[in-house]
Design a protein around this motif. Structure first.
Motif, short mmCIF file in Angstrom:
data_model
loop_
_atom_site.label_atom_id
_atom_site.label_comp_id
_atom_site.label_asym_id
_atom_site.label_seq_id
_atom_site.Cartn_x
_atom_site.Cartn_y
_atom_site.Cartn_z
N LYS A 4 0.84 -1.20 0.00
CA LYS A 4 0.00 0.00 0.00
C LYS A 4 0.87 1.25 0.00
CE LYS A 4 -4.11 -1.71 2.35
NZ LYS A 4 -4.96 -1.55 3.53
N ASN A 5 1.91 1.23 0.81
CA ASN A 5 2.81 2.38 0.86
C ASN A 5 3.54 2.58 -0.47
OD1 ASN A 5 2.11 2.90 3.48
ND2 ASN A 5 3.88 1.85 4.37
N LEU A 6 3.93 1.49 -1.08
CA LEU A 6 4.62 1.56 -2.37
C LEU A 6 3.70 2.12 -3.44
CD1 LEU A 6 7.19 0.95 -3.96
CD2 LEU A 6 6.26 -1.33 -4.39
N ILE A 7 2.46 1.66 -3.48
CA ILE A 7 1.50 2.14 -4.47
C ILE A 7 1.20 3.63 -4.23
CG2 ILE A 7 -0.90 1.95 -5.24
CD1 ILE A 7 -0.65 -1.08 -4.79
N ALA A 8 1.07 4.02 -2.99
CA ALA A 8 0.82 5.42 -2.66
C ALA A 8 2.00 6.29 -3.08
CB ALA A 8 0.53 5.57 -1.18
N ALA A 9 3.20 5.81 -2.84
CA ALA A 9 4.40 6.57 -3.21
C ALA A 9 4.49 6.73 -4.72
CB ALA A 9 5.64 5.89 -2.66
N ALA A 15 2.00 12.00 -9.86
CA ALA A 15 1.27 13.26 -9.85
C ALA A 15 2.26 14.44 -9.80
CB ALA A 15 0.33 13.32 -8.65
N ALA A 16 3.32 14.31 -9.03
CA ALA A 16 4.30 15.38 -8.93
C ALA A 16 5.05 15.54 -10.25
CB ALA A 16 5.28 15.09 -7.80
#
Length: 100
Positions: A4-9, A15-16
């Motif tokens: 989950k953290n990897l996908i969020a990152a 986006a950035a």
């Protein structure tokens, strides 16, 4: 949890990265302009406009070289400077404004 953290990152970095996208090819603003007058005709038009007084004689850049003439002589200004320096040393001048 790590997935989950990897996908969020990855989503945040994607986006950035798109926020800093820019045009890759430069197109000159006058790219499609075609002149109808020759260089000699344009120069002749400029000369005739200058003779007729239709052009600006001088561009105003905000830094005029003309200075108003003072009413005091050089000796008067020097004497005033000396008096001011003596007053400052004597403590007659507010030290808040002069850093004394």
């Amino acid at each position: 949890m790590n997935v989950k953290n990897l996908i969020a990152a990855v989503a945040v970095f994607a986006a950035a990265g798109s926020a800093f996208a820019q045009q890759t090819e430069f197109v000159a603003p006058d790219a499609g302009f075609k002149s109808s007058a020759t260089r000699a005709e344009v120069r002749q038009d400029l000369v005739s406009a200058e003779r007729a007084g239709l052009t600006a004689q001088r561009q105003h850049d905000g830094q005029d070289t003309a200075v108003a003439a003072g009413s005091q002589s050089r000796q008067d200004v020097r004497a005033e400077t000396v008096r001011s320096a003596r007053m400052q040393r004597a403590g007659d001048v507010n030290s808040l404004y002069f850093g004394a």
